[in-house]
Design an enzyme around this catalytic site. Structure first.
Site, PDB file in Angstrom:
ATOM      1  N   THR A 195       0.834  -1.213   0.000  1.00 17.45           N
ATOM      2  CA  THR A 195       0.000   0.000   0.000  1.00 17.45           C
ATOM      3  C   THR A 195       0.861   1.253   0.000  1.00 17.45           C
ATOM      4  O   THR A 195       0.567   2.229  -0.707  1.00 17.45           O
ATOM      5  CB  THR A 195      -0.910  -0.012   1.247  1.00 17.45           C
TER       6      THR A 195
ATOM      7  N   THR B 285       1.206  -3.350   9.894  1.00 16.51           N
ATOM      8  CA  THR B 285       1.232  -4.778   9.544  1.00 16.51           C
ATOM      9  C   THR B 285       1.522  -5.562  10.817  1.00 16.51           C
ATOM     10  O   THR B 285       2.411  -5.178  11.601  1.00 16.51           O
ATOM     11  CB  THR B 285       2.274  -5.173   8.473  1.00 16.51           C
ATOM     12  N   ILE B 286       0.782  -6.635  11.000  1.00 19.50           N
ATOM     13  CA  ILE B 286       1.065  -7.451  12.187  1.00 19.50           C
ATOM     14  C   ILE B 286       2.426  -8.131  12.049  1.00 19.50           C
ATOM     15  O   ILE B 286       2.999  -8.575  13.033  1.00 19.50           O
ATOM     16  CB  ILE B 286      -0.034  -8.516  12.446  1.00 19.50           C
ATOM     17  N   ASP B 287       2.940  -8.204  10.811  1.00 22.46           N
ATOM     18  CA  ASP B 287       4.218  -8.906  10.602  1.00 22.46           C
ATOM     19  C   ASP B 287       5.432  -8.105  11.088  1.00 22.46           C
ATOM     20  O   ASP B 287       6.520  -8.648  11.217  1.00 22.46           O
ATOM     21  CB  ASP B 287       4.409  -9.228   9.120  1.00 22.46           C
TER      22      ASP B 287
ATOM     23  N   MET C 243       1.678 -16.142  11.608  1.00 24.64           N
ATOM     24  CA  MET C 243       1.916 -15.419  10.356  1.00 24.64           C
ATOM     25  C   MET C 243       3.346 -14.909  10.278  1.00 24.64           C
ATOM     26  O   MET C 243       4.059 -14.865  11.274  1.00 24.64           O
ATOM     27  CB  MET C 243       0.900 -14.289  10.204  1.00 24.64           C
TER      28      MET C 243
ATOM     29  N   ARG D 286       5.424 -13.906   6.489  1.00 29.84           N
ATOM     30  CA  ARG D 286       5.753 -14.463   5.164  1.00 29.84           C
ATOM     31  C   ARG D 286       7.263 -14.582   4.980  1.00 29.84           C
ATOM     32  O   ARG D 286       7.785 -15.657   4.732  1.00 29.84           O
ATOM     33  CB  ARG D 286       5.211 -13.564   4.053  1.00 29.84           C
TER      34      ARG D 286
HETATM   35  O1  F6P Z   1      -0.708  -8.939   7.146  1.00 26.82           O
HETATM   36  C1  F6P Z   1       0.282  -9.764   6.566  1.00 26.82           C
HETATM   37  C2  F6P Z   1      -0.193 -11.152   6.615  1.00 26.82           C
HETATM   38  O2  F6P Z   1      -0.621 -11.320   7.904  1.00 26.82           O
HETATM   39  C3  F6P Z   1       0.799 -12.247   6.251  1.00 26.82           C
HETATM   40  O3  F6P Z   1       1.590 -12.694   7.293  1.00 26.82           O
HETATM   41  C4  F6P Z   1      -0.099 -13.318   5.710  1.00 26.82           C
HETATM   42  O4  F6P Z   1       0.574 -14.180   4.857  1.00 26.82           O
HETATM   43  C5  F6P Z   1      -1.109 -12.523   5.005  1.00 26.82           C
HETATM   44  O5  F6P Z   1      -1.267 -11.342   5.739  1.00 26.82           O
HETATM   45  C6  F6P Z   1      -2.419 -13.212   4.801  1.00 26.82           C
HETATM   46  O6  F6P Z   1      -3.343 -12.272   4.359  1.00 26.82           O
HETATM   47  P1  F6P Z   1      -4.708 -12.612   3.582  1.00 26.82           P
HETATM   48  O7  F6P Z   1      -5.251 -13.869   4.127  1.00 26.82           O
HETATM   49  O8  F6P Z   1      -5.549 -11.417   3.881  1.00 26.82           O
HETATM   50  O9  F6P Z   1      -4.340 -12.703   2.151  1.00 26.82           O
END
Ligand code: F6P
Length: 369
Positions: free
Chosen positions: A117, A137-139, A181, A183
């Protein structure tokens, strides 16, 4: 001074989005600015635009509420296409949004989002629309800020899950694996693993060996601890293998990760002979109320973003550095993903306290199990 500012939320939701919206509206009112909410991320600026004025009464009660009252989208039509080998978004999409922004008399934008974004936000700023970004972002994988809002709440949820898995694992002499979560960055797994007393943490930054993980489980058994707790980031990888995907990506969505916990469950059960179970925490980490810290951080970010615009700054993202909320160029924040340094203090702390990362050479880090 800007008269009217637009606000939008993009990408995956995170606890604290509504708290930022509330703070932006309250602070803007103090500066004599109007706030217009744009629905469904940047998509709300296309076609039949979807916007609504936000006044103090519209944000009443929002501080503790999860999700986003504005709705959110991933990149939508702003997604990059590959044209002659180059990633590009069609110019018409931006032109249409720019026309609508001027028709709506929006002088500047506050954009709440993660890397995807904020990359679009930086483009709007380049095209002449003053933008300030708010890191979400929670990440916690955005560069230039120590914390994104939403991360600490996700951490609380993951830590509570580990606490709960402990008692059932211990009662049944089992291995329990929690998939969280993350990635490309293992922040949630690393921090919750330390806070929740995991025995093994698996993160994308440190490819693991199944034999090393099995060794840790066996060593705990031999030491009289007949259960083990493992937390794995969804993007964790076994050395020599690829990340595990549930769904491959499309033009708008990144491939959906998932399955590493199930994979490890099957492998570990075979290698150790111990009963092993797994849990995927999934979107429970993103939904619901922000904790006290995230309410405070989101409110500070929201208030500061308006002050930044009032000072005439643009192209910046509010960020937390050394306890202070400051601004950094958005372009720097989106240039790289902030990953866990494999030799950083948190990884060292984990190893010092006996947590394994399942690394091939893990043995050399540990005197005890
Ligand atoms: O916000 C990031 C995240 O939490 C990633 O860790 C995860 O892979 C992804 O979002 C999943 O998002 P969605 O299910 O909305 O595609």
């Amino acid at each position: 001074m800007y008269k009217t500012i637009g606000i939008l939320t993009g990408g995956g939701d995170a606890p604290g989005l509504n708290a930022v919206i509330r703070a932006v509206v309250k602070t803007a009112t103090g500066f004599g600015m109007r706030v217009i909410g744009i629905e469904d991320g940047f998509e709300g600026l296309l076609g039949e635009t979807r916007t609504r004025p936000l006044s103090q009464s519209d944000v009443r009660g929002l501080l503790p509420r999860g999700g986003t009252i504005l709705g959110t989208r991933n990149r939508g039509r702003f997604v990059e296409h590959t044209v002659e080998g180059l990633a590009t978004t069609s110019k018409e999409v931006y032109d249409e949004a720019l026309d609508n922004l001027s028709r709506l008399n929006l002088d500047a934008l506050v954009v709440l989002g993660g890397e995807g974004t904020l990359t679009i936000a930086a483009e709007f700023d380049q095209l002449g629309v003053p933008v300030v970004g708010v890191p979400k972002t929670i990440d916690n994988d955005l560069a230039c800020t120590e914390l994104t809002f939403g991360f600490v709440t996700a951490l609380d949820i993951a830590t509570e899950a580990l606490d709960r898995l402990h008692t059932t694992a211990e009662s049944h002499d089992r291995v329990m694996i929690l998939e969280v979560m993350g990635r490309n960055a293992g922040w949630i797994a690393l921090h919750s693993g330390i806070a929740g007393g995991a025995d093994v943490i698996l993160i994308p930054e440190l490819p693991f060996s199944m034999e090393s993980v099995a060794h840790k489980v066996r060593a705990r058994d031999e030491g009289g601890s007949n259960f083990s707790i493992i937390v794995a980031a969804e993007g964790a990888v076994e050395a020599g293998h690829d990340q595990i995907f549930q769904v491959s990506g499309d033009k708008e969505h990144a491939p959906r990760l998932g399955g590493i916990a199930q994979y490890c469950t099957t492998q570990l059960q075979t290698q150790t002979g111990k009963e092993t179970r797994c849990v995927v925490l999934g979107h429970l980490q993103r939904g619901g109320r922000p904790n006290a810290f995230d309410r405070m951080l989101a409110t500070t970010y929201g208030a500061h973003s308006v002050r930044v615009l009032a000072e005439g700054k643009r192209g910046t993202m509010v960020a937390l550095q050394a306890g202070d909320v400051i601004t950094v160029p958005i372009s720097e924040a989106v240039a790289n993903v902030k990953t866990v340094p494999p030799d950083g203090q948190m990884v060292r702390t984990a190893r010092d306290t006996g947590i394994s990362f399942g690394a091939i050479d893990e043995g050399r880090y540990h005197a005890s199990t």
